[in-house]
Design a protein around this motif. Sequence first.
Motif, PDB file in Angstrom:
ATOM      1  N   SER A   1     -13.451  59.453  19.867  1.00 23.98           N
ATOM      2  CA  SER A   1     -14.035  59.873  18.728  1.00 23.98           C
ATOM      3  C   SER A   1     -14.063  61.366  18.776  1.00 23.98           C
ATOM      4  O   SER A   1     -13.641  62.098  17.408  1.00 23.98           O
ATOM      5  CB  SER A   1     -15.318  59.320  18.517  1.00 23.98           C
TER       6      SER A   1
ATOM      7  N   ALA B   1     -10.526  62.578  18.210  1.00 25.54           N
ATOM      8  CA  ALA B   1     -10.433  62.418  16.874  1.00 25.54           C
ATOM      9  C   ALA B   1     -10.968  63.615  16.146  1.00 25.54           C
ATOM     10  O   ALA B   1     -10.286  63.916  15.145  1.00 25.54           O
ATOM     11  CB  ALA B   1     -10.686  61.179  16.507  1.00 25.54           C
ATOM     12  N   ALA B   2     -11.942  63.993  16.436  1.00 28.46           N
ATOM     13  CA  ALA B   2     -12.694  65.120  15.517  1.00 28.46           C
ATOM     14  C   ALA B   2     -11.866  66.481  16.023  1.00 28.46           C
ATOM     15  O   ALA B   2     -11.783  67.111  15.161  1.00 28.46           O
ATOM     16  CB  ALA B   2     -14.226  65.266  15.936  1.00 28.46           C
ATOM     17  N   CYS B   3     -11.458  66.627  17.195  1.00 32.33           N
ATOM     18  CA  CYS B   3     -10.494  67.822  17.389  1.00 32.33           C
ATOM     19  C   CYS B   3      -9.325  67.944  16.581  1.00 32.33           C
ATOM     20  O   CYS B   3      -9.051  68.743  15.834  1.00 32.33           O
ATOM     21  CB  CYS B   3     -10.027  67.935  18.789  1.00 32.33           C
ATOM     22  N   PHE B   4      -8.657  66.675  16.596  1.00 32.08           N
ATOM     23  CA  PHE B   4      -7.683  66.458  15.761  1.00 32.08           C
ATOM     24  C   PHE B   4      -7.625  66.805  14.271  1.00 32.08           C
ATOM     25  O   PHE B   4      -7.051  67.423  13.262  1.00 32.08           O
ATOM     26  CB  PHE B   4      -6.729  65.145  15.849  1.00 32.08           C
ATOM     27  N   ALA B   5      -9.014  66.444  13.900  1.00 32.87           N
ATOM     28  CA  ALA B   5      -9.129  66.692  12.306  1.00 32.87           C
ATOM     29  C   ALA B   5      -9.542  67.857  12.093  1.00 32.87           C
ATOM     30  O   ALA B   5      -9.305  68.125  10.917  1.00 32.87           O
ATOM     31  CB  ALA B   5     -10.292  65.644  12.226  1.00 32.87           C
ATOM     32  N   LEU B   6     -10.252  68.652  12.912  1.00 31.22           N
ATOM     33  CA  LEU B   6     -10.379  70.202  12.792  1.00 31.22           C
ATOM     34  C   LEU B   6      -9.119  70.716  12.773  1.00 31.22           C
ATOM     35  O   LEU B   6      -8.840  71.588  11.797  1.00 31.22           O
ATOM     36  CB  LEU B   6     -11.132  70.543  13.800  1.00 31.22           C
TER      37      LEU B   6
ATOM     38  N   GLN C   1      -6.212  69.784  11.692  1.00 29.70           N
ATOM     39  CA  GLN C   1      -5.556  69.032  10.483  1.00 29.70           C
ATOM     40  C   GLN C   1      -6.242  70.015   9.294  1.00 29.70           C
ATOM     41  O   GLN C   1      -5.499  70.513   8.525  1.00 29.70           O
ATOM     42  CB  GLN C   1      -5.471  67.769  10.189  1.00 29.70           C
ATOM     43  N   ALA C   2      -7.716  69.876   9.180  1.00 30.86           N
ATOM     44  CA  ALA C   2      -8.318  70.495   8.308  1.00 30.86           C
ATOM     45  C   ALA C   2      -7.971  71.955   8.094  1.00 30.86           C
ATOM     46  O   ALA C   2      -7.756  72.527   6.956  1.00 30.86           O
ATOM     47  CB  ALA C   2      -9.730  70.250   8.346  1.00 30.86           C
TER      48      ALA C   2
ATOM     49  N   TRP D   1      -6.064  73.666  19.699  1.00 28.83           N
ATOM     50  CA  TRP D   1      -6.902  72.814  20.627  1.00 28.83           C
ATOM     51  C   TRP D   1      -6.518  73.242  22.086  1.00 28.83           C
ATOM     52  O   TRP D   1      -5.591  72.781  22.360  1.00 28.83           O
ATOM     53  CB  TRP D   1      -6.715  71.327  20.092  1.00 28.83           C
TER      54      TRP D   1
END
Length: 132
Positions: free
Chosen positions: A57, A60-65, A67-68, A78
């Motif tokens: 999780s 996934a938060a790193c990846f979402a940051l 992408q956003a 990252w």
Amino acid sequence: LLGEKLAALTLERDPNASEGAIDKDRQRFAHAPLVIAVLAILDPNDHKIPGQERLLSAGAACFALLQAAQALGFGANWLTGWPAHDPQAHALLGMGEHERVVGFVHIGTPKMEVPERERPDAASLLTDWTPR
């Protein structure tokens, strides 16, 4: 301030460290105006959510940051590096006993187009599975 402390840790760990290595650690978190440390809490006494799920999780938060930030036109990267795995660096960051760095997400205005790195052939990493 953090960079100076990391540079001091570098010298403590290796008194013969080159000036380049020391300066790299001094500047490690100075390349972007925002660096977010993403942590996973992996407390072995907390059985409600398995550690593996917590770790994934946080990834996934790193990846979402990433992408956003990129969707909004920012540059983002990252990274981990030795401070992500070093107990003394963790103490500088005020981390708890069961906290682990999953990544440092650097966000800012890109200074240049980032060249693509050599990557493994994706097909060579895949295996077809057939039931027996």
